[in-house]
Motif scaffolding. Structure first.
Motif, PDB file in Angstrom:
ATOM      1  N   GLU A 206      -6.414 -25.465  44.909  1.00 43.71           N
ATOM      2  CA  GLU A 206      -4.982 -25.699  44.743  1.00 43.71           C
ATOM      3  C   GLU A 206      -4.730 -26.630  43.569  1.00 43.71           C
ATOM      4  OE1 GLU A 206      -4.141 -25.365  49.555  1.00 43.71           O
ATOM      5  OE2 GLU A 206      -3.703 -27.205  48.447  1.00 43.71           O
TER       6      GLU A 206
ATOM      7  N   ASP B 271     -10.479 -29.101  44.615  1.00 41.04           N
ATOM      8  CA  ASP B 271     -10.055 -27.947  45.387  1.00 41.04           C
ATOM      9  C   ASP B 271      -9.313 -26.969  44.481  1.00 41.04           C
ATOM     10  OD1 ASP B 271      -7.367 -28.795  45.121  1.00 41.04           O
ATOM     11  OD2 ASP B 271      -7.684 -30.178  46.802  1.00 41.04           O
TER      12      ASP B 271
ATOM     13  N   LYS C 103     -15.077 -27.199  45.561  1.00 41.18           N
ATOM     14  CA  LYS C 103     -15.342 -28.443  46.272  1.00 41.18           C
ATOM     15  C   LYS C 103     -16.809 -28.814  46.199  1.00 41.18           C
ATOM     16  CE  LYS C 103     -11.539 -28.333  49.604  1.00 41.18           C
ATOM     17  NZ  LYS C 103     -11.145 -28.206  51.019  1.00 41.18           N
TER      18      LYS C 103
ATOM     19  N   GLY D  10     -12.219 -21.982  46.499  1.00 41.91           N
ATOM     20  CA  GLY D  10     -11.981 -23.353  46.934  1.00 41.91           C
ATOM     21  C   GLY D  10     -13.252 -24.020  47.412  1.00 41.91           C
ATOM     22  N   GLN D  11     -14.034 -23.306  48.210  1.00 43.18           N
ATOM     23  CA  GLN D  11     -15.284 -23.879  48.684  1.00 43.18           C
ATOM     24  C   GLN D  11     -16.240 -24.147  47.524  1.00 43.18           C
ATOM     25  OE1 GLN D  11     -16.676 -21.067  51.568  1.00 43.18           O
ATOM     26  NE2 GLN D  11     -15.217 -21.732  53.150  1.00 43.18           N
TER      27      GLN D  11
END
Length: 260
Positions: A146, A144, A138, A134-135
């Motif tokens: 999700e 992200d 981003k 996720g990081q």
């Protein structure tokens, strides 16, 4: 030398008189006493013979009794040996069952501990990967994880082969048009709307979607309609990886055992 015939005759007469007197006075008594003694000896010999016969019968009876006792003793020993062997077999079988039970319990406990460790490992790795991915997303793509997972799951819905799609549609129809979607994370409203639209487009415009979260899912999304399940998760990917790792380990162990 001259013979004194008178003296000789007198001595002969005296001898004859002596013999007559002995026979007359003592010989019959001596003979009778000897006959009585002989008869007593014969009676004692006969009594001794009878006693020997009785003793022989008693000895034979004793030997027969002793033989019967030995037979009974042998039978009792054999029966006791059989009972001891049967008891030993029962105890051995009971010990085997107990050992097998303990072993089964130990293996079950070991397997549960192994599963718990693997599950903890999967969750930790999944959460770590989820966080890092996720990081990374981003930072690199302004997106992200999700959203990317929703995108991948929606693409899987679109790419269903016709047979599988019809099977899912039939299952949803039998479920009164209701499906359940579980995610490993809390899905925001935008994600829910997007996924609902995708499901209605490809599986039925009237379906009702119920959202929920399942902590057991590791970075994944799951669609359920009764017994039908369509899911993708990092957990399942890790399970596949785990199966391949253990398969490789088992193969290595077999090769090592074959080389010994």
């Amino acid at each position: 030398m001259a013979v004194d015939w008178f003296t000789l005759v007198a001595q002969a007469i005296n001898f004859l008189v002596l013999v007559w007197l002995l026979k007359r006075l003592f010989y019959d008594r001596i003979i009778g006493a000897m006959d009585q003694r002989e008869a007593g000896i014969a009676d004692r010999l006969e009594e001794a013979a009878r006693e020997r016969e009785v003793a022989a019968k008693e000895a034979e009876k004793y030997r027969a009794g002793n033989w019967e006792f030995e037979q009974q003793r042998e039978q009792m020993l054999a029966r006791a040996a059989d009972e001891a062997e049967a008891r030993r077999q029962v105890l051995l079988e009971d010990a085997r069952r107990q050992a097998a039970k303990v072993q089964q319990q130990w293996l079950g406990k070991l397997e549960r501990e192994r599963e718990d460790l693997l599950q903890d490992f999967r969750e930790r790795v999944g959460q770590g990967v989820f966080t890092l991915a996720g990081q990374g997303l981003k930072e690199l793509a302004d997106a992200d994880l999700e959203a990317q997972m929703l995108k991948v799951f929606a693409q899987r819905i679109q790419d269903l082969d016709p047979e599988q799609r019809e099977a899912i549609i039939a299952t949803i129809r039998d479920s009164s048009g209701e499906v359940e979607v579980n995610t490993s994370f809390t899905l925001n409203q935008q994600g829910r709307d997007t996924l609902t639209a995708t499901l209605r487009e490809h599986l039925g415009k009237d379906i009702q979607v119920h959202f929920g979260t399942d902590p057991k899912l590791i970075c994944g999304i799951e669609l359920r309609a009764r017994s039908h399940r369509l899911a993708w998760s990092l957990g399942s990917w890790l399970e596949g990886l785990e199966a391949r790792v253990f398969e490789a380990l088992d193969e290595s162990a077999r090769d090592h055992a074959a080389d010994r």
